[in-house]
Scaffold this motif. Sequence first.
Motif, PDB file in Angstrom:
ATOM      1  N   VAL A  56     -25.520 -43.156   8.686  1.00 44.73           N
ATOM      2  CA  VAL A  56     -26.697 -43.351   7.836  1.00 44.73           C
ATOM      3  C   VAL A  56     -27.108 -44.826   7.809  1.00 44.73           C
ATOM      4  O   VAL A  56     -27.334 -45.396   6.749  1.00 44.73           O
ATOM      5  N   LYS A 107     -20.208 -36.982  15.046  1.00 42.99           N
ATOM      6  CA  LYS A 107     -21.361 -36.539  14.252  1.00 42.99           C
ATOM      7  C   LYS A 107     -21.088 -35.180  13.615  1.00 42.99           C
ATOM      8  O   LYS A 107     -21.513 -34.932  12.481  1.00 42.99           O
ATOM      9  N   THR A 116     -28.997 -37.587  11.292  1.00 44.18           N
ATOM     10  CA  THR A 116     -27.739 -38.221  11.713  1.00 44.18           C
ATOM     11  C   THR A 116     -27.377 -37.814  13.136  1.00 44.18           C
ATOM     12  O   THR A 116     -26.839 -38.624  13.893  1.00 44.18           O
TER      13      THR A 116
END
Length: 185
Positions: free
Chosen positions: A159, A93, A41
């Motif tokens: 994702v 993130k 990610t």
Amino acid sequence: MTKIRCAWCEKTDLYKDYHDNEWGKPVYDEVALFEFLILETFQAGLSWYTVLVKRENFRKAFAGFDVQKVANFKDAKLQVLAEDVGIIRNKLKIKAAVTNAQAFIKIQEEFGSFSKYIWGFVDGKPIDNNPKSLNDVPATTEISDKLSKDLKKRGFKFVGSTVVYAFMQATGMVNDHIEACWLRA
């Protein structure tokens, strides 16, 4: 005798080591799966090399990828991470890592393990794509689309199908070593 590898890994020794010792080998361990998920990610929009170079820093910053600890990170910890030059300092993130840890735990509770859940998408065994060259390796597949959609439904962030497919490659859910690669078998 020189080993023939997938061309993407020939740039540096770090890439070669990752390719030869990790990439594409089936992973069932919960900590390792969580690590790969989080690292993938963070990689979104960047090169995997950027992540590999910072991997040890990520391990320290994210409590050895202990999912319980990451799930409980508070705002003060997120601020410290946002200032940590040893990792990728994208605040969205970083926050997603905590959200994803919480969602990961929910899957463990529902399925008994994240491994059981994730490997269920490939019937418990790696898919062998047998690519002749890198040009034959897809960025996404129908399965990565389905898995991405399910992860998002369960609250995961960052994702998309491309990230999920890279995760599937890294954890050996798919075998995308090219035909001539010494690790093909």
